[in-house]
Design a protein around this motif. Structure first.
Motif, mmCIF file in Angstrom:
data_model
loop_
_atom_site.group_PDB
_atom_site.id
_atom_site.type_symbol
_atom_site.label_atom_id
_atom_site.label_comp_id
_atom_site.label_asym_id
_atom_site.label_seq_id
_atom_site.Cartn_x
_atom_site.Cartn_y
_atom_site.Cartn_z
ATOM 1 N N ARG A 62 0.833 -1.211 0.000
ATOM 2 C CA ARG A 62 0.000 0.000 0.000
ATOM 3 C C ARG A 62 0.869 1.264 0.000
ATOM 4 N N THR A 63 2.037 1.181 0.609
ATOM 5 C CA THR A 63 2.908 2.364 0.626
ATOM 6 C C THR A 63 3.437 2.661 -0.777
ATOM 7 N N GLU A 64 3.848 1.607 -1.487
ATOM 8 C CA GLU A 64 4.358 1.818 -2.850
ATOM 9 C C GLU A 64 3.257 2.370 -3.755
ATOM 10 N N ILE A 65 2.051 1.813 -3.641
ATOM 11 C CA ILE A 65 0.947 2.310 -4.478
ATOM 12 C C ILE A 65 0.675 3.785 -4.173
ATOM 13 N N GLY A 66 0.747 4.144 -2.889
ATOM 14 C CA GLY A 66 0.568 5.551 -2.509
ATOM 15 C C GLY A 66 1.606 6.445 -3.175
ATOM 16 N N ARG A 69 0.803 6.764 -6.889
ATOM 17 C CA ARG A 69 -0.346 7.656 -7.109
ATOM 18 C C ARG A 69 0.077 9.108 -6.998
ATOM 19 N N GLU A 70 0.849 9.382 -5.947
ATOM 20 C CA GLU A 70 1.184 10.777 -5.674
ATOM 21 C C GLU A 70 2.145 11.352 -6.714
ATOM 22 N N TYR A 71 3.109 10.558 -7.154
ATOM 23 C CA TYR A 71 4.173 11.120 -7.999
ATOM 24 C C TYR A 71 4.165 10.591 -9.436
ATOM 25 N N GLY A 72 3.064 9.927 -9.827
ATOM 26 C CA GLY A 72 2.984 9.317 -11.161
ATOM 27 C C GLY A 72 3.338 10.266 -12.297
ATOM 28 N N LEU A 99 -0.043 3.677 -12.928
ATOM 29 C CA LEU A 99 0.926 4.451 -13.701
ATOM 30 C C LEU A 99 0.546 4.669 -15.161
ATOM 31 N N LEU A 100 -0.252 3.741 -15.727
ATOM 32 C CA LEU A 100 -0.471 3.776 -17.181
ATOM 33 C C LEU A 100 -1.091 5.077 -17.660
ATOM 34 N N ALA A 101 -2.045 5.587 -16.868
ATOM 35 C CA ALA A 101 -2.720 6.808 -17.292
ATOM 36 C C ALA A 101 -1.711 7.948 -17.412
ATOM 37 N N ALA A 102 -0.743 7.999 -16.481
ATOM 38 C CA ALA A 102 0.269 9.059 -16.519
ATOM 39 C C ALA A 102 1.329 8.777 -17.579
ATOM 40 N N LEU A 103 1.738 7.528 -17.695
ATOM 41 C CA LEU A 103 2.879 7.187 -18.548
ATOM 42 C C LEU A 103 2.530 7.134 -20.031
ATOM 43 N N ALA A 298 25.782 -2.031 -11.384
ATOM 44 C CA ALA A 298 25.093 -2.723 -12.473
ATOM 45 C C ALA A 298 24.999 -1.848 -13.728
ATOM 46 N N GLY A 299 25.521 -0.621 -13.671
ATOM 47 C CA GLY A 299 25.536 0.229 -14.856
ATOM 48 C C GLY A 299 24.478 1.318 -14.882
ATOM 49 N N PHE A 300 23.835 1.572 -13.752
ATOM 50 C CA PHE A 300 22.811 2.616 -13.705
ATOM 51 C C PHE A 300 23.311 3.867 -12.982
ATOM 52 N N VAL A 301 22.736 4.981 -13.354
ATOM 53 C CA VAL A 301 22.964 6.245 -12.665
ATOM 54 C C VAL A 301 21.653 6.624 -11.975
ATOM 55 N N ALA A 302 21.753 7.075 -10.727
ATOM 56 C CA ALA A 302 20.550 7.467 -9.990
ATOM 57 C C ALA A 302 20.008 8.772 -10.544
ATOM 58 N N GLU A 303 18.700 8.798 -10.805
ATOM 59 C CA GLU A 303 18.139 10.027 -11.339
ATOM 60 C C GLU A 303 17.238 10.743 -10.352
ATOM 61 N N LYS A 304 16.433 9.950 -9.634
ATOM 62 C CA LYS A 304 15.468 10.586 -8.726
ATOM 63 C C LYS A 304 14.940 9.518 -7.783
ATOM 64 N N ILE A 305 14.526 9.948 -6.607
ATOM 65 C CA ILE A 305 13.954 8.997 -5.662
ATOM 66 C C ILE A 305 12.736 9.609 -4.989
ATOM 67 N N TRP A 306 11.727 8.785 -4.798
ATOM 68 C CA TRP A 306 10.527 9.216 -4.090
ATOM 69 C C TRP A 306 10.314 8.277 -2.910
ATOM 70 N N THR A 307 9.854 8.834 -1.781
ATOM 71 C CA THR A 307 9.484 7.988 -0.641
ATOM 72 C C THR A 307 8.162 8.497 -0.084
ATOM 73 N N ASP A 308 7.578 7.715 0.808
ATOM 74 C CA ASP A 308 6.397 8.160 1.548
ATOM 75 C C ASP A 308 6.882 9.027 2.708
#
Ligand code: AVI
Length: 320
Positions: A62-66, A69-72, A99-103, A298-308
């Motif tokens: 439920r936290t991830e879904i929140g 929703r908030e940052y979609g 996410l689909l509606a936003a993405l 693993a070859g990724f660069v951090a771009e942004k992070i969201w938390t509750d």
């Protein structure tokens, strides 16, 4: 590929079915007994997992879904629209629906090892998003895998929710993320849900709930072995134990033998001391810096992070 009604195309890469017998016998034969958490998900286990995601103590879902929703729409700004969106493990169609509606991807590509799960969620989404073109791939993403990508598709993004990455040991997690980076190619984005370290009391409750659903989920492994491998486990002779291992930043789940006993499985005998455990799952919890390190390797660069607000759970946007 098989053409199904609407805009769904189905690609079966025929993931090698797990050799459950060999895995179980090898795991029980080790000096420290262990079984793979992949074995939890038979029909009953998948139902119990769905019930876990709705428990008051199990905050991740439920936290991830929140957060989604908030940052979609912010997420969509980073991931881009009109692209190809690959989802690893599509059991959670509720999350992708958020996410689909936003993405608004031009192609949605769910990847799952279970044909039934995959088709069910693809059909549910096709109904809700009639314009969406879906290319469903039945494959095992925990091993090197292929995808139904077209050569001229360069704008790829991936979604890997649920902190499923936490069920892999760090070395495997790094390899898996490395393969995803390779698939996405330079500029590709990964949106990934990662559970955070926190007060052990919260973690212990989340993995040992008051209603005993997580205990039933863990013990169901023994019932599955009895059914599928001619096992002779007495599930009542074991109990569920889950605790946060602070040093290794992971919740461990074990099945503890209540007594000294011998158990036959597929014609082989295994001895248990009283109190001896079968280690059935790790669920790693990564702080933001620790996860950035892993993703970086693993070859990724951090771009942004969201938390509750309570910082229970994180969603990272990474770029190749
Ligand atoms: C699927 N996975 C991310 C869950 C977790 O939290 O590690 C599995 C689970 N095990 C016990 N409860 C939930």
């Amino acid at each position: 590929s098989l053409q199904t009604p609407g805009s769904i195309r189905f690609f079966d890469y025929r993931p090698t079915p797990a050799d459950v017998r060999a895995e179980v016998l090898a795991g029980l034969g080790r000096p420290v007994k262990r079984l793979s958490p992949k074995l939890f998900y038979d029909q009953r286990g998948s139902q119990l997992f769905d019930a876990i995601t709705e428990l008051p103590e199990y905050y991740p879902t439920r936290t991830e879904i929140g957060i989604l929703r908030e940052y979609g729409s912010e997420m969509a700004d980073l991931l881009g629209r009109d692209n190809v969106l690959i989802e690893l493990g599509s059991g959670s169609s509720l999350k992708i629906q958020t996410l689909l509606a936003a993405l608004q991807p031009s192609v949605y590509m769910p990847v799952d090892i279970s044909k039934e799960h995959l088709l069910e969620s693809a059909h549910a989404l096709a109904e809700r998003f009639p314009g969406l073109s879906i290319r469903a791939a039945c494959a095992d993403y925990s091993a090197p895998f292929k995808l139904p990508l077209k050569a001229d598709w360069t704008d790829l993004a991936a979604f890997f929710p649920g902190s499923s990455i936490g069920n892999f040991d760090p070395d495997e997690a790094r390899r898996l993320l490395g393969r995803v980076a390779g698939l996405l190619g330079v500029g590709g984005r990964l949106l990934i849900g990662v559970d955070l370290p926190k007060d052990p009391a919260i973690l212990n409750a989340a993995y040992d709930d008051a209603q005993g659903i997580t205990a039933a989920f863990n013990l169901n492994l023994l019932i599955r072995i009895n059914r599928e491998l001619d096992g002779h486990f007495d599930p009542d002779a074991f109990y569920h134990r889950a605790f946060f291992n602070t040093e290794r930043s992971r919740v461990e789940m074990h099945l503890v033998s209540r007594v000294e006993q011998k158990v036959e499985v597929a014609g082989e005998r295994f001895e248990f001391r009283a109190g001896e455990t079968i280690h059935t799952e790790n669920s790693y919890k990564y702080g933001i810096d620790a996860f950035h390190r892993l993703a970086g390797e693993a070859g990724f660069v951090a771009e942004k992070i969201w938390t509750d607000e309570q910082e229970l759970f994180s969603v990272h946007c990474l770029r190749v």
